[in-house]
Write a protein that holds these residues in place. Sequence first.
Motif, PDB file in Angstrom:
ATOM      1  N   ASP A  73       0.842  -1.212   0.000  1.00  0.00           N
ATOM      2  CA  ASP A  73       0.000   0.000   0.000  1.00  0.00           C
ATOM      3  C   ASP A  73       0.873   1.256   0.000  1.00  0.00           C
ATOM      4  O   ASP A  73       0.632   2.195  -0.762  1.00  0.00           O
ATOM      5  N   TYR A  74       1.854   1.270   0.882  1.00  0.00           N
ATOM      6  CA  TYR A  74       2.712   2.449   0.989  1.00  0.00           C
ATOM      7  C   TYR A  74       3.554   2.644  -0.269  1.00  0.00           C
ATOM      8  O   TYR A  74       3.749   3.776  -0.719  1.00  0.00           O
ATOM      9  N   LEU A  75       4.037   1.559  -0.843  1.00  0.00           N
ATOM     10  CA  LEU A  75       4.847   1.699  -2.059  1.00  0.00           C
ATOM     11  C   LEU A  75       3.988   2.138  -3.238  1.00  0.00           C
ATOM     12  O   LEU A  75       4.449   2.913  -4.085  1.00  0.00           O
ATOM     13  N   GLY A  76       2.748   1.686  -3.284  1.00  0.00           N
ATOM     14  CA  GLY A  76       1.818   2.167  -4.309  1.00  0.00           C
ATOM     15  C   GLY A  76       1.573   3.662  -4.159  1.00  0.00           C
ATOM     16  O   GLY A  76       1.574   4.408  -5.150  1.00  0.00           O
ATOM     17  N   ALA A  77       1.370   4.096  -2.917  1.00  0.00           N
ATOM     18  CA  ALA A  77       1.171   5.525  -2.649  1.00  0.00           C
ATOM     19  C   ALA A  77       2.428   6.317  -3.016  1.00  0.00           C
ATOM     20  O   ALA A  77       2.341   7.434  -3.547  1.00  0.00           O
ATOM     21  N   ALA A  78       3.596   5.737  -2.751  1.00  0.00           N
ATOM     22  CA  ALA A  78       4.858   6.396  -3.104  1.00  0.00           C
ATOM     23  C   ALA A  78       4.961   6.564  -4.617  1.00  0.00           C
ATOM     24  O   ALA A  78       5.346   7.632  -5.115  1.00  0.00           O
TER      25      ALA A  78
ATOM     26  N   LEU B 161       8.919   9.830  -0.871  1.00  0.00           N
ATOM     27  CA  LEU B 161       9.926   9.320   0.059  1.00  0.00           C
ATOM     28  C   LEU B 161       9.288   8.999   1.409  1.00  0.00           C
ATOM     29  O   LEU B 161       9.608   7.980   2.029  1.00  0.00           O
ATOM     30  N   GLY B 162       8.362   9.833   1.837  1.00  0.00           N
ATOM     31  CA  GLY B 162       7.667   9.580   3.109  1.00  0.00           C
ATOM     32  C   GLY B 162       6.922   8.251   3.085  1.00  0.00           C
ATOM     33  O   GLY B 162       7.007   7.460   4.026  1.00  0.00           O
ATOM     34  N   TYR B 163       6.189   8.004   2.001  1.00  0.00           N
ATOM     35  CA  TYR B 163       5.458   6.739   1.882  1.00  0.00           C
ATOM     36  C   TYR B 163       6.420   5.552   1.815  1.00  0.00           C
ATOM     37  O   TYR B 163       6.192   4.516   2.444  1.00  0.00           O
ATOM     38  N   ALA B 164       7.480   5.698   1.031  1.00  0.00           N
ATOM     39  CA  ALA B 164       8.449   4.600   0.913  1.00  0.00           C
ATOM     40  C   ALA B 164       9.111   4.324   2.266  1.00  0.00           C
ATOM     41  O   ALA B 164       9.345   3.167   2.631  1.00  0.00           O
TER      42      ALA B 164
ATOM     43  N   ASP C  79       5.591  14.727  -6.504  1.00  0.00           N
ATOM     44  CA  ASP C  79       5.681  15.096  -5.092  1.00  0.00           C
ATOM     45  C   ASP C  79       6.677  14.130  -4.447  1.00  0.00           C
ATOM     46  O   ASP C  79       6.303  13.131  -3.821  1.00  0.00           O
ATOM     47  N   LEU C  80       7.965  14.435  -4.631  1.00  0.00           N
ATOM     48  CA  LEU C  80       9.009  13.497  -4.219  1.00  0.00           C
ATOM     49  C   LEU C  80       9.138  13.390  -2.707  1.00  0.00           C
ATOM     50  O   LEU C  80       9.492  12.332  -2.188  1.00  0.00           O
TER      51      LEU C  80
ATOM     52  N   LEU D 222       5.849  -0.908 -11.740  1.00  0.00           N
ATOM     53  CA  LEU D 222       6.144   0.515 -11.612  1.00  0.00           C
ATOM     54  C   LEU D 222       7.078   0.987 -12.720  1.00  0.00           C
ATOM     55  O   LEU D 222       7.964   0.260 -13.156  1.00  0.00           O
ATOM     56  N   GLU D 223       6.865   2.223 -13.109  1.00  0.00           N
ATOM     57  CA  GLU D 223       7.782   2.852 -14.057  1.00  0.00           C
ATOM     58  C   GLU D 223       9.091   3.099 -13.318  1.00  0.00           C
ATOM     59  O   GLU D 223       9.093   3.506 -12.162  1.00  0.00           O
ATOM     60  N   TYR D 224      10.215   2.884 -14.024  1.00  0.00           N
ATOM     61  CA  TYR D 224      11.510   3.076 -13.375  1.00  0.00           C
ATOM     62  C   TYR D 224      11.663   4.523 -12.923  1.00  0.00           C
ATOM     63  O   TYR D 224      11.389   5.455 -13.678  1.00  0.00           O
ATOM     64  N   GLY D 225      12.084   4.693 -11.692  1.00  0.00           N
ATOM     65  CA  GLY D 225      12.292   6.031 -11.152  1.00  0.00           C
ATOM     66  C   GLY D 225      12.808   5.925  -9.732  1.00  0.00           C
ATOM     67  O   GLY D 225      13.352   4.895  -9.329  1.00  0.00           O
ATOM     68  N   LEU D 226      12.645   6.985  -8.974  1.00  0.00           N
ATOM     69  CA  LEU D 226      13.151   6.999  -7.597  1.00  0.00           C
ATOM     70  C   LEU D 226      12.513   5.915  -6.746  1.00  0.00           C
ATOM     71  O   LEU D 226      13.199   5.268  -5.954  1.00  0.00           O
TER      72      LEU D 226
END
Length: 192
Positions: free
Chosen positions: A121-126, A139-142, A134-135, A163-167
Amino acid sequence: MSNPPTEFYSEERWQNWIGRIKDEDIDPEDESSARLLLNLQDDTAIAIAKIVAAYDDDELDQEDALGEIADVREIVLSEVDIEDEEKLILVDGVQTSLVCVFFAAEEYVANGPAEEGSVGDYLGAAADAEAEEDLDAALGYAAQAGTLIIDGDELDMTVAEDLEYGLVTEWINGLDSLQSAMSDPEVVEEDE
């Protein structure tokens, strides 16, 4: 009882890894090169896992644990002196992956594991927050996902496949190292 700041991780240890990367022909497609970079990342995650474990075992109080995490973060996220641009990019990728590990550990020590939701859930929100650029929120969610991993929840790496490759995918990579470190916090030998 105060522990010396080099007990968990040291500048010398980090520089030994950086020295190996400087000295070797690094090809991210090559298994031994990829292993070296992963060991660099895992070694740092293990240090963080040991700090969190010492905190959980009341060997470190909150302030000391946060100080130890900050010390490791300062060593690992400082600018790296590598002239080879490709190697610098690879080390930067490792550093990026570890950012979330540091934030997750700090969040866990400061506030405990996230109260609601799952790692997924948190990684999806991230990922959603990253898509909206909204980085800080991403980061907060991750990091919240990381607190759950520290607390024993499982990170299912298939979450990264969609997920699309990114942070966020970089951070998930770091959280995977953290999960391994939490389950088996044995030191990665530098001469593997």
